[in-house]
Design an enzyme around this catalytic site. Structure first.
Site, PDB file in Angstrom:
ATOM      1  CD  GLU A  65      -3.055  -1.605   0.060  1.00  0.00           C
ATOM      2  OE1 GLU A  65      -2.489  -0.249  -0.774  1.00  0.00           O
ATOM      3  OE2 GLU A  65      -3.712  -1.859  -0.005  1.00  0.00           O
ATOM      4  CG  HIS A  84      -4.205   0.416   5.773  1.00  0.00           C
ATOM      5  ND1 HIS A  84      -5.618   0.008   5.568  1.00  0.00           N
ATOM      6  CD2 HIS A  84      -3.465  -0.723   5.104  1.00  0.00           C
ATOM      7  CE1 HIS A  84      -6.273  -0.644   5.015  1.00  0.00           C
ATOM      8  NE2 HIS A  84      -5.476  -1.648   4.701  1.00  0.00           N
ATOM      9  CG  HIS A  86      -7.728  -5.191   6.612  1.00  0.00           C
ATOM     10  ND1 HIS A  86      -6.948  -6.029   5.933  1.00  0.00           N
ATOM     11  CD2 HIS A  86      -6.679  -3.604   6.453  1.00  0.00           C
ATOM     12  CE1 HIS A  86      -6.186  -5.837   5.395  1.00  0.00           C
ATOM     13  NE2 HIS A  86      -6.194  -4.303   5.209  1.00  0.00           N
ATOM     14  CG  HIS A 147      -8.687  -2.800   1.857  1.00  0.00           C
ATOM     15  ND1 HIS A 147      -8.309  -2.346   0.704  1.00  0.00           N
ATOM     16  CD2 HIS A 147      -7.891  -3.081   2.262  1.00  0.00           C
ATOM     17  CE1 HIS A 147      -6.656  -2.504   1.025  1.00  0.00           C
ATOM     18  NE2 HIS A 147      -6.389  -3.224   2.146  1.00  0.00           N
TER      19      HIS A 147
HETATM   20  P1  13P Z   1       1.210  -5.160   3.090  1.00  0.00           P
HETATM   21  O1  13P Z   1       1.377  -6.611   4.086  1.00  0.00           O
HETATM   22  O2  13P Z   1       2.110  -5.152   1.601  1.00  0.00           O
HETATM   23  O3  13P Z   1       1.654  -4.132   3.882  1.00  0.00           O
HETATM   24  O4  13P Z   1       0.091  -5.533   2.768  1.00  0.00           O
HETATM   25  C1  13P Z   1      -1.241  -5.383   4.444  1.00  0.00           C
HETATM   26  C2  13P Z   1      -2.250  -5.091   3.532  1.00  0.00           C
HETATM   27  O5  13P Z   1      -3.424  -4.335   4.730  1.00  0.00           O
HETATM   28  C3  13P Z   1      -2.493  -4.842   2.134  1.00  0.00           C
HETATM   29  O6  13P Z   1      -4.102  -3.671   2.421  1.00  0.00           O
END
Ligand code: 13P
Length: 187
Positions: A65, A84, A86, A147
């Site tokens: 990202e 970022h 989830h 996402h």
């Molecule tokens: P990375 O491990 O490449 O940072 O990706 C994790 C992720 O949450 C992609 O949206």
């Protein structure tokens, strides 16, 4: 950065190797490497990137990202760190294409009376970055359809704090939706 990554998972706002964190540094940024467990991540694996999206050969590969991290740092002088993750409740709302409306006055900590949901685009793409930048206009956080969530701040501690607040708002909104249509606060 690594402490924040581990805290993100310990707080329950992220899991596994999902998520990524960047911090403005010199004339670029430091960012987590891709697909690396946070428990074993070491400082030498953190990648320095220029604001032109380049990184030195021989380093780890940066987060997939990196585009939205670089684009946010480039276009937002008020942002010094990007988290970022989830988080479950943010992601539930985002899957349903919902933004977070003004259900609680704490919505204001993200910069306005809503926390927008950026339309879906494949992870790591310039399209996702463009959608995220639009959703972040006048805001420090947004959801990402199907996402997760992005939280930003002038410092990493502020971005981490906001990430927890946004997930709390998402959880409250999700709870309200179980009972009915929540009344909203005016702007
Ligand atoms: P990375 O491990 O490449 O940072 O990706 C994790 C992720 O949450 C992609 O949206």
């Amino acid at each position: 950065i690594i402490d924040a990554c581990r805290r993100m998972n310990a707080l329950g706002i992220n899991q596994g190797t999902s998520g990524n964190i960047s911090l403005r540094h010199g004339d670029g940024l430091l960012i987590t490497p891709t697909s690396t467990p946070y428990e074993t991540m070491t400082p030498d694996q953190i990648v320095f990137m220029g604001l032109d999206g380049t990184h030195a050969a021989g380093q780890q590969r940066p987060s997939s990202e990196w585009r939205f991290h670089v684009d946010i740092m480039r276009s937002r002088n008020d942002v010094g760190a990007v988290v970022h993750a989830h988080p479950t409740y943010c992601t539930i709302l985002a899957i349903m294409g919902l933004e977070i409306p003004p259900i609680h006055y704490m919505i204001a900590v993200a910069g306005g009376d809503t926390i927008r949901c950026a339309p879906y685009a494949t992870f790591g793409t310039p399209e996702l970055s463009a959608h995220a930048l639009t959703a972040l206009e006048g805001r420090f956080a947004c959801l990402l359809d199907h996402h997760g969530m992005i939280a930003t701040g002038s410092s990493l501690s502020k971005a981490m704090w906001l990430a927890v607040e946004v997930e709390t708002l998402a959880r409250q909104y999700h709870g309200c939706l179980q009972i009915g249509t929540p009344p909203l606060l005016p702007s």
